[in-house]
Design an enzyme around this catalytic site. Structure first.
Site, PDB file in Angstrom:
ATOM      1  N   ASP A 101       0.831  -1.204   0.000  1.00 46.94           N
ATOM      2  CA  ASP A 101       0.000   0.000   0.000  1.00 46.94           C
ATOM      3  C   ASP A 101       0.867   1.257   0.000  1.00 46.94           C
ATOM      4  OD1 ASP A 101      -2.526   1.334   0.089  1.00 46.94           O
ATOM      5  OD2 ASP A 101      -2.213   1.735   2.212  1.00 46.94           O
ATOM      6  N   ASP A 104       2.780   1.381  -3.903  1.00 49.21           N
ATOM      7  CA  ASP A 104       2.026   1.441  -5.164  1.00 49.21           C
ATOM      8  C   ASP A 104       2.079   2.831  -5.797  1.00 49.21           C
ATOM      9  OD1 ASP A 104       0.439   2.660  -3.261  1.00 49.21           O
ATOM     10  OD2 ASP A 104      -1.315   1.394  -3.588  1.00 49.21           O
ATOM     11  N   ARG A 109       4.576   6.726  -9.841  1.00 48.52           N
ATOM     12  CA  ARG A 109       5.404   7.880 -10.224  1.00 48.52           C
ATOM     13  C   ARG A 109       6.684   7.419 -10.922  1.00 48.52           C
ATOM     14  NH1 ARG A 109       2.865   9.412  -5.489  1.00 48.52           N
ATOM     15  NH2 ARG A 109       4.417   8.473  -4.124  1.00 48.52           N
ATOM     16  N   HIS A 123      -7.680   4.055  -2.503  1.00 45.03           N
ATOM     17  CA  HIS A 123      -8.501   4.471  -1.364  1.00 45.03           C
ATOM     18  C   HIS A 123      -9.807   3.680  -1.272  1.00 45.03           C
ATOM     19  CE1 HIS A 123      -5.605   7.503  -0.587  1.00 45.03           C
ATOM     20  NE2 HIS A 123      -5.884   8.225  -1.646  1.00 45.03           N
ATOM     21  N   ASP A 126      -8.900   0.571   0.459  1.00 50.72           N
ATOM     22  CA  ASP A 126      -8.601   0.906   1.861  1.00 50.72           C
ATOM     23  C   ASP A 126      -9.882   1.001   2.687  1.00 50.72           C
ATOM     24  OD1 ASP A 126      -5.893   0.957   1.454  1.00 50.72           O
ATOM     25  OD2 ASP A 126      -5.742   3.142   1.274  1.00 50.72           O
TER      26      ASP A 126
END
Length: 382
Positions: A101, A104, A109, A123, A126
């Site tokens: 988590d 990632d 990037r 999210h 999550d």
């Protein structure tokens, strides 16, 4: 529902992911560790696949503990305890999920593949993981004399859920996602507690920490303190700061607090079922009830995440609350006498609805941005 308005808003200029992570544990220890780990990942590995793999480690933990401790009694005295290897696996899987988590976004990037889909995917999972964390940790203490009652755990679960949604409520109002301090500390602590339990056994948690203050009391106190002494004050401070600097995105009080309407109604409906259940359904089927609540919450929260990411107005009510109102009414009025069957059927319906919503959103965004959800290859490319 996910609309064309949401899709086009995602493509609007200036909608960049803006997050603030000021937790010392994260800044000085975890981020350097994640920066080290991400270097070992192949450049072809899609960030969303990393996110999904981490989530599946949590699902695996939940399923393993459900097999060995379905009704949360295994940790009690005179019960067959969960095997030590399960706690070792739980600790490793939890830390792997936490690590994935964390890397990632760095992989996104690194491969220049950051998209709104990745943020939503991260999210969104999550929000579902909140329930998995709570239910899995509960097996350490259980519901015995030295454990936590299923009702107490129900309210603890809701504290965790509301703590999660606070961060996204902040972003809905300020445009910035302030990552909660409690998340990093809780993940490291949970992983260590699993491993310690494997070594010393669950019997260790029967012993008082100080005088008559048991470990279960410490567990409860830490969650309550983190919610009310850290997460809530920081969220209110950040929103108030935006209000004073005239950068608050929603000027009216109603619009600002609109995201809480559906979660609060969900809490009311589920609590009515718990309190007025003729057969004490929470005592009979605690794991399934937590799963139902956590999944319904994730569905409501994902829609808020879509709105705060796309700068669109949060819908007042989630459609899921209407059939749930009927289900709760059928249960508490004894129209349906088999509450266990009703709960199982409703839980299955909620899970199918949430999975359908998630798949639909991922498909629409993938199609709009001309990307694959789990691959860095471009559609129609060789």
């Amino acid at each position: 529902m996910f609309t064309c308005e949401n899709i086009w808003a995602f493509a609007s200029p200036g909608l960049l992911y803006s997050a603030v992570d000021s937790n010392p544990l994260s800044v000085y220890i975890m981020h350097p560790f994640w920066n080290f780990v991400v270097k070992f990942l192949p450049m072809w590995l899609a960030p969303n696949l990393i996110t999904f793999t981490g989530f599946m480690f949590l699902v695996l933990n939940f399923l393993i503990l459900a097999f060995y401790d379905f009704d949360f009694t295994a940790s009690g005295a005179k019960h067959e305890h969960v095997p030590s290897w399960v706690w070792v696996a739980a600790g490793i899987f939890n830390f792997l999920a936490y690590t994935l988590d964390g890397v990632d976004g760095k992989q996104a990037r690194r491969t220049n593949s950051s998209t709104p889909l990745g943020e939503l995917f991260d999210h969104g999972l999550d929000s579902w993981a909140c329930m998995l964390f709570v239910a899995t940790v509960y097996s350490i203490f259980g519901r015995g004399e030295s454990g936590v009652s299923v009702v107490t755990l129900y309210y603890i679960l809701w504290m965790v859920l509301f703590s999660f949604i606070l961060s996204h409520w902040e972003k809905y109002n300020t445009g910035i996602l302030f990552l909660p301090w409690g998340y990093d500390m809780s993940q490291v602590t949970i992983s260590l507690v699993y491993l310690v339990t494997a070594v010393v056994g669950v019997e260790t948690w029967y012993q008082p920490v100080l005088l008559h203050f048991l470990y279960r009391d410490l567990f409860t106190f830490m969650i309550i303190a983190c919610s009310f002494a850290v997460t809530l004050p920081m969220s209110l401070y950040n929103v108030l700061k935006a209000y004073r600097s005239d950068t608050l995105k929603h000027s009216s009080l109603y619009e600002a607090f609109l995201p809480f309407l559906s979660p609060v109604l969900l809490f009311i409906l589920s609590t009515i079922w718990v309190v007025y259940s003729p057969s004490n359904i929470l005592d009979l089927q605690p794991r399934i009830f937590y799963l139902m609540v956590g999944t319904a919450f994730a569905n409501v929260t994902c829609k808020l995440i879509v709105c705060q990411m796309s700068n669109t107005r949060c819908q007042a009510l989630s459609w899921l609350l209407l059939p749930m109102s009927v289900v709760v009414l059928l249960a508490v009025t004894k129209v349906v006498t088999n509450e266990t069957l009703l709960l199982h059927l409703w839980t299955a319906a909620v899970m199918l609805a949430h999975i359908h919503y998630g798949v639909s959103v991922v498909h629409q965004l993938s199609k709009h941005f001309k990307i694959f959800a789990f691959s860095l290859k471009k559609p129609n490319s060789d």
